[in-house]
Enzyme design. Structure first.
Site, short mmCIF file in Angstrom:
data_model
loop_
_atom_site.label_atom_id
_atom_site.label_comp_id
_atom_site.label_asym_id
_atom_site.label_seq_id
_atom_site.Cartn_x
_atom_site.Cartn_y
_atom_site.Cartn_z
CE LYS A 22 -4.13 -1.99 1.77
NZ LYS A 22 -5.32 -1.79 2.55
CG HIS A 168 -16.57 -12.07 5.60
ND1 HIS A 168 -17.08 -10.79 5.76
CD2 HIS A 168 -15.23 -11.95 5.74
CE1 HIS A 168 -16.08 -9.95 5.96
NE2 HIS A 168 -14.94 -10.62 5.97
CB CYS A 201 -10.71 -30.28 32.22
SG CYS A 201 -10.93 -31.09 30.62
CG HIS A 242 -9.63 -33.00 27.29
ND1 HIS A 242 -8.96 -31.88 27.71
CD2 HIS A 242 -8.76 -33.69 26.51
CE1 HIS A 242 -7.72 -31.92 27.24
NE2 HIS A 242 -7.57 -33.00 26.51
ZN LIG Z 1 -9.55 -30.33 28.94
#
Ligand SMILES: [Zn+2]
Ligand SMILES: [Zn+2]
Ligand SMILES: [Zn+2]
Length: 341
Positions: A22, A168, A201, A242
């Site tokens: 540009k 989009h 988790c 998980h």
């Molecule tokens: Zn996990």
């Protein structure tokens, strides 16, 4: 083709557009105004298929043909790609400088043919199809092991970086694993060693128990305002099951994710009045790379979607330090997002 250049001190790679670069005039505010007016021509609208590069993939009505009307989700190569296909050659070194050609993939996922219907406005079946298209493209791109990381993201609104207003998202595959992704991969590995379980988790379990930053939770997914949110009203969607790979999500969980995602985006719309936002999908790097570089990643990484409403500007302090100043505590943000303050 662009170039990937490495910052020697930080290890960060930068994509530099060496062609089609540009000119100073292109950065004047006035030139940005032209493209997005209500009457502006939109290459992503149904009927204008010839104005985009040829489609790479689409979900379309039987009997309709590629690059014509009749599609529900359409994927095309970005007209001005940041990276272009090719085999990733070894890094080049000139004196102290390291660089490589900008090989990779840069695609646009046109989420629906209707210009005025944002992702949050689509019905669950349509959002499920968009998610399925992400998965199909990730799988196809990852067949080439040179593409070490596939980043799916969405910029909504000009302040969030969107240059076209038609709904989009984008997919960019890079020939290296980006620094930001490595930070998460190494960080979660370290936490796994300390805590003997996946840190994501554990976060889900703790946040569910505490409750104040939990925005929503169902049988498959939860939405959390992260404890150390960098920006106001940041949200993360975590799968309760998980898995390091988004591509492992099956049909039932995909439908469930569509509902969670729609609800999260509607919460943003209702709470903040349809703000611009960035959405990023974080998953483990290409399995071909992950298995070699991070053999334990199956256990340590946990894919997720981060949503950042664009409400503040990154400024000098953030640039200088990497510290963010967040004016809204995530506990307060979660309260508003849940619908009670
Ligand atoms: Zn996990
Ligand atoms: Zn359009
Ligand atoms: Zn992440």
């Amino acid at each position: 083709m662009s170039e990937l250049r490495k910052d020697l001190v930080t290890g960060r790679w930068v994509i530099v557009a060496t062609e089609r670069s540009k000119r100073p005039d292109d950065f004047r505010p006035a030139s940005a105004e032209v493209r997005d007016g209500a009457a502006a021509f939109c290459p992503f609208c149904e009927g204008n298929e010839s104005k985009t590069p040829p489609e790479v993939f689409s979900l379309r009505r039987p009997g309709t043909s590629a690059d014509g009307p009749g599609w529900r989700v359409r994927v095309v190569t970005n007209k001005f790609p940041a990276l272009s296909p090719g085999e990733a050659p070894p890094k080049s070194i000139q004196g102290i400088f390291q660089w490589m050609p900008g090989t990779g993939v840069h695609e646009v996922v046109i989420e629906n043919p209707d210009h005025g219907r944002e992702l949050a406005d689509l019905d669950h079946a349509q959002i499920t199809e968009v998610l399925e298209v992400y998965q199909q493209r990730i799988r196809a791109i990852e067949e080439n092991y040179h593409y070490q990381y596939v980043q799916v993201f969405k910029n909504k609104g000009r302040e969030a970086g969107a240059s076209l207003s038609h709904p989009h998202s984008q997919i960019v595959a890079t020939p290296i694993v980006p620094k930001r992704v490595k930070e998460e991969v190494y960080g979660s590995e370290r936490q796994f060693r300390n805590g003997k379980e996946c840190v994501f988790c554990r976060t889900i379990r703790e946040e569910t128990r505490i409750g104040e930053r939990l925005v929503s939770r169902d049988a498959d997914f939860c939405v959390i305002a992260p404890f150390a949110s960098r920006s106001p009203f940041e949200m993360v969607i975590y799968p309760l099951d998980h898995s390091p790979f988004f591509t492992s999500v099956g049909p039932d969980a995909r439908r469930s994710l569509a509902m969670t995602l729609k609800a999260a985006l509607l919460r943003l719309k209702e709470t903040l009045g349809d703000p611009p936002f960035n959405l990023v999908l974080h998953q483990a790097p290409n399995p071909a790379v992950s298995q070699k570089a991070w053999p334990g990643i199956e256990a340590t990484f946990h894919w997720h979607i981060e949503i950042y409403p664009v409400l503040t500007k990154t400024a000098g302090f953030e640039l200088g330090t990497g510290f963010y100043i967040n004016p809204v505590p995530p506990e307060t943000a979660a309260g508003f997002l849940r619908g009670k303050s």
